[in-house]
Every structure is written in structure tokens, then in C-alpha cells.
Write a protein that holds these residues in place. Structure first.
Motif, short mmCIF file in Angstrom:
data_model
loop_
_atom_site.label_atom_id
_atom_site.label_comp_id
_atom_site.label_asym_id
_atom_site.label_seq_id
_atom_site.Cartn_x
_atom_site.Cartn_y
_atom_site.Cartn_z
N GLU A 43 0.82 -1.22 0.00
CA GLU A 43 0.00 0.00 0.00
C GLU A 43 0.85 1.27 0.00
O GLU A 43 0.41 2.33 -0.44
CB GLU A 43 -0.94 0.02 1.21
N LEU A 56 1.09 2.91 -3.33
CA LEU A 56 -0.03 3.79 -3.71
C LEU A 56 0.14 5.17 -3.09
O LEU A 56 0.02 6.19 -3.77
CB LEU A 56 -1.33 3.20 -3.15
N LEU A 57 0.42 5.18 -1.78
CA LEU A 57 0.56 6.45 -1.08
C LEU A 57 1.75 7.22 -1.64
O LEU A 57 1.70 8.44 -1.81
CB LEU A 57 0.72 6.22 0.43
N ARG A 79 0.75 8.71 -4.99
CA ARG A 79 -0.15 9.85 -4.78
C ARG A 79 0.66 11.07 -4.35
O ARG A 79 0.50 12.17 -4.91
CB ARG A 79 -1.20 9.51 -3.72
N ARG A 129 -14.12 9.79 -7.53
CA ARG A 129 -14.71 8.45 -7.47
C ARG A 129 -16.19 8.52 -7.78
O ARG A 129 -17.02 8.72 -6.89
CB ARG A 129 -14.46 7.84 -6.09
N ARG A 177 -12.48 13.22 -3.33
CA ARG A 177 -11.75 12.92 -2.09
C ARG A 177 -10.39 13.60 -2.10
O ARG A 177 -9.64 13.45 -3.06
CB ARG A 177 -11.59 11.40 -2.00
N TYR A 225 -3.89 10.51 6.68
CA TYR A 225 -3.02 9.59 5.95
C TYR A 225 -1.57 10.07 5.94
O TYR A 225 -0.64 9.27 5.87
CB TYR A 225 -3.48 9.44 4.49
N ASP A 264 -12.29 7.91 1.76
CA ASP A 264 -11.94 6.49 1.64
C ASP A 264 -13.13 5.64 2.05
O ASP A 264 -13.55 4.71 1.34
CB ASP A 264 -10.74 6.18 2.53
C1 IPM Z 1 -8.28 3.18 -1.54
C2 IPM Z 1 -7.60 2.16 -0.68
C3 IPM Z 1 -6.29 2.76 -0.18
C4 IPM Z 1 -6.63 3.97 0.65
C5 IPM Z 1 -5.41 1.78 0.61
C6 IPM Z 1 -5.14 0.51 -0.16
C7 IPM Z 1 -4.12 2.44 1.05
O1 IPM Z 1 -8.43 1.75 0.34
O2 IPM Z 1 -7.67 3.62 -2.54
O3 IPM Z 1 -9.41 3.54 -1.25
O4 IPM Z 1 -6.93 3.83 1.84
O5 IPM Z 1 -6.59 5.07 0.12
#
Ligand code: IPM
Ligand code: MG
Length: 364
Positions: free
Chosen positions: A90, A93-94, A97, A107, A133, A140, A253
Motif C-alpha cells: 500500500e 499507492l501512497l 499519490r 470516485r 476525495r 493519511y 476512503d
Molecule cells: C483506496 C484504498 C487505499 C486507501 C489503501 C489501499 C491504502 O483503500 O484507494 O481507497 O486507503 O486510500
């Protein structure tokens, strides 16, 4: 002829299957509309941990930065559950971003008429809302850590280990995302709901102040506010009333999972993460890596195909190509083709991942 450079980050689980479906569709639509796309693949997440010992290798981040847009599958899986927190899939992803400055996460939650029976809600008619979002701030990315405390609690027990995560938002961060909310509301139903917890949180009160400050610039948009707990209830109670919701990283989220579920089609929902104008956006399905069905052909590729349509629209300004993909997906559903996640019996034609992709390609 325009040529676009797409960074592809398939990730883990069903990620590689669904991204390759979307690439097939992108290639077909590019040929049809007269532009070119190149695709450069990068490993991130669990697969990068396995190969390089890190979920987000510098080369992957650089490759994404140098692209026109990023197409991502999904990351993570039980295989990497025991790796240390700083190296979990994960984190990729962070890191993407933050590294790409993708502060705005779109979304959409859309109920496809053909799939209404898959919604867990009774008598559901139209759901067509967009969650905006905030994606690079809040809890986070706030200060977090641990320490030990000898303090004594009211029942006489000792606190012991303490862990904390901090929700903090600046005026600048709130202003740019709330503005996104207003902009998207202008392009849709002209209704904006700011979702917060202003009865408790100081950061939420700043969100409201800033929304109030910006509102006069968008006199056509009807602005309202909901506490997040109430919003989670109203999404079930009157989902058709929502147009655009703008909210913090954490609330977004949680609410986006709920909004996805009530459309009955979590396997259908795309998303876009955008930064400053002129920088590459990142596009990915809302569903995760679903390791339990990886390699079985059960994955629904439509969320990623629709993410590709968003990529064409928001990063490349190829609106005609984007429209074509969305129309082909609609037609595919109208013709009855269903992967297992959206299969509901009579009249439905069961298909697997690659068959679904073929059906979309035929309809393009
Ligand atoms: C999302 C996911 C991610 C988040 C996780 C996987 C880090 O749940 O993209 O919604 O919490 O942003
Ligand atoms: Mg989530």
C-alpha cells in the motif's frame, strides 16, 4: 498524429489481468480515433517487493512522472501482510499519490440501469454521484508515531504503548480540493455537499469556513453540509439526492466504498487521481487486487476499462475516444454480458475477463 506516453502499473492480484484488458481497449480506440499511445510497464506493490525489495522503486516513480498519464491495476495481498509497515504494498499507492502530487481523487458512483438488481438497496432507481476525495493530506499523511506512557487511566490501568495519527489540513490544501468540488458540480447537477465532522473536529470547521468563503464564486451551485456519520446514513436512505460530495482523505476512503457498494457494482467503478494542471493523472479501478480470484478469469475488467475512459477524458482531452469506450461498455451490459460479480441469473450471459474484454472491443 498525437502520441501519448502511458505508464502502466499493473500491480498485484487481478491488477495485471484488468490492466491488460484496458490496454487492449485503449489500443483499439486510439487506432479508431487517430492517435497513438505507447505503454511502459513498471512494477510496484507486492510484485516490486518480491523483485526489488521495495514497493515503489525510484525508477517506477520517475517513469510515472515522465508519462502523460498512469494506468494502475491494484496492489497488495495476503502474501505481503507480514512485511514491515513502511514497506507494505500500500505504501506504493501512497508514494505515487504524494510523489505525483495527486491531491484530487474522483470516485464516481453510478448505478447502471441494467445492474439495478445487484444493488443491496430495495427500490433503488438512479444513483449518479461523484465523490471528490482529498488524497494527499489529512490523517493519511499527518504526523504519526508511538511512545510509551506511564500515565494511569481512570480505572487504574496504565496507558502503556500509545500510537497516534494526526488529522491536519491547511487552508491551501482545503481550498484547492473544495474548488475542485465546485468545478465538478458546475459540470454536473450543480449540487455540492461538504462532508465533515465539524461538530467535533477543528480541521472540519476550517473546511466549512473555506467552503463558505469560496461559495460566492459559484452562485449557481447549491451548497450544503453533512456530518460524515449522517452522510453514511443518507447514502443508504436517499442516494439519488447526491450530486458531488467533497471530503477529506479518510472520510472519502470510507464513503467511497459505501457509495460503490450501493450501486451494486464495485467491479464496475473507475477512479481518477489528479494533480496540478499539466501533470500526469493516475487512473485505477476502485476495487482492489482480489487475490482470491487472481488468475481464474473471474475478474471484471470494466472498472479498469472505464478508468481508461477517464484517462482519455481528463489527462489527454480525447473526449470522443472516451465517449466511445463508455458507450461500448453500456452496450455490452445492455446485451447481457456479465462477469460473476454482476451475474444475477435469468437472461444474463456469463463471461470471463477476456470474453468481457472482447465483447467491449466488438462494440467499439
Ligand atoms: C483506496 C484504498 C487505499 C486507501 C489503501 C489501499 C491504502 O483503500 O484507494 O481507497 O486507503 O486510500
Ligand atoms: Mg479505500
Amino acid at each position: 498524429m498525437n502520441t501519448y506516453k502511458i505508464a502502466v502499473v499493473p500491480g498485484d492480484g487481478i491488477g495485471p489481468e484488468v490492466t491488460s484488458s484496458a490496454i487492449e481497449v485503449l489500443k483499439a480506440v486510439a487506432a479508431k480515433c487517430g492517435f497513438e499511445m505507447t505503454f511502459e510497464e513498471y512494477k510496484v506493490g507486492g510484485s516490486a517487493i518480491d523483485e526489488y525489495g521495495h514497493p515503489l522503486p525510484e525508477a517506477a516513480l520517475e517513469g510515472c512522472r515522465a508519462s502523460d498519464a498512469v494506468l494502475l491495476g491494484a496492489v497488495g495481498g495476503p502474501k505481503w501482510d507480514s512485511v514491515e509497515p513502511a514497506l507494505r504494498p500500500e505504501r506504493a499507492l501512497l508514494g505515487l499519490r504524494a510523489g505525483l502530487g495527486l491531491y484530487s481523487n474522483l470516485r464516481p458512483a453510478l448505478l447502471f440501469e441494467e445492474l439495478a438488481s445487484a444493488s443491496p438497496l430495495k427500490n433503488v432507481s438512479a444513483i449518479d454521484l461523484l465523490i471528490v476525495r482529498e488524497l494527499t493530506g489529512g490523517i493519511y499523511f499527518g504526523e504519526h508515531g508511538r511512545y510509551d506512557s506511564d500515565d494511569v487511566l481512570s480505572d487504574g490501568s496504565v496507558k502503556g504503548k500509545v500510537a497516534y495519527d494526526t488529522e491536519s489540513y491547511s487552508e491551501g490544501e482545503i481550498e484547492r480540493i473544495v474548488r475542485e468540488g465546485f468545478r465538478f458540480a458546475m459540470g454536473r447537477g450543480k449540487k455540492l455537499t461538504v462532508v465533515d465532522k465539524a461538530n467535533v473536529l477543528e480541521s472540519s470547521r476550517l473546511w466549512r469556513e473555506i467552503a463558505e468563503k469560496i461559495a460566492p464564486e459559484y452562485p449557481e451551485v447549491a451548497l450544503d453540509y453533512l456530518y460524515v456519520d449522517n452522510c453514511s446514513m443518507q447514502l443508504i436512505n436517499r442516494p439519488s439526492d447526491f450530486d458531488v460530495i467533497v471530503t477529506s482523505n479518510m472520510f472519502g476512503d470510507i464513503l467511497s466504498d459505501e457509495a460503490g457498494m450501493i450501486t451494486g457494482s464495485i467491479g464496475m467503478l473507475p477512479s481518477a487521481s489528479l494533480g496540478a494542471p499539466g501533470t500526469p493523472g493516475m487512473y485505477e479501478p476502485v476495487h482492489g487486487s482480489a487475490p482470491d480470484i487472481a488468475g481464474t478469469g473471474k475478474a471484471n475488467p470494466l472498472a479498469t476499462i472505464l478508468s481508461a475512459a477517464m484517462l482519455l477524458r481528463w489527462s489527454l482531452n480525447e473526449t470522443e475516444a472516451s465517449d466511445l469506450i463508455e458507450a461500448a461498455v453500456k452496450k455490452t451490459l445492455a446485451d447481457g454480458f456479465r462477469t460473476p460479480d454482476i451475474y444475477s441469473g435469468v437472461g444474463d450471459i456469463p463471461v470471463n475477463t477476456s470474453e468481457m474484454t472482447q465483447k467491449v472491443l466488438e462494440r467499439l
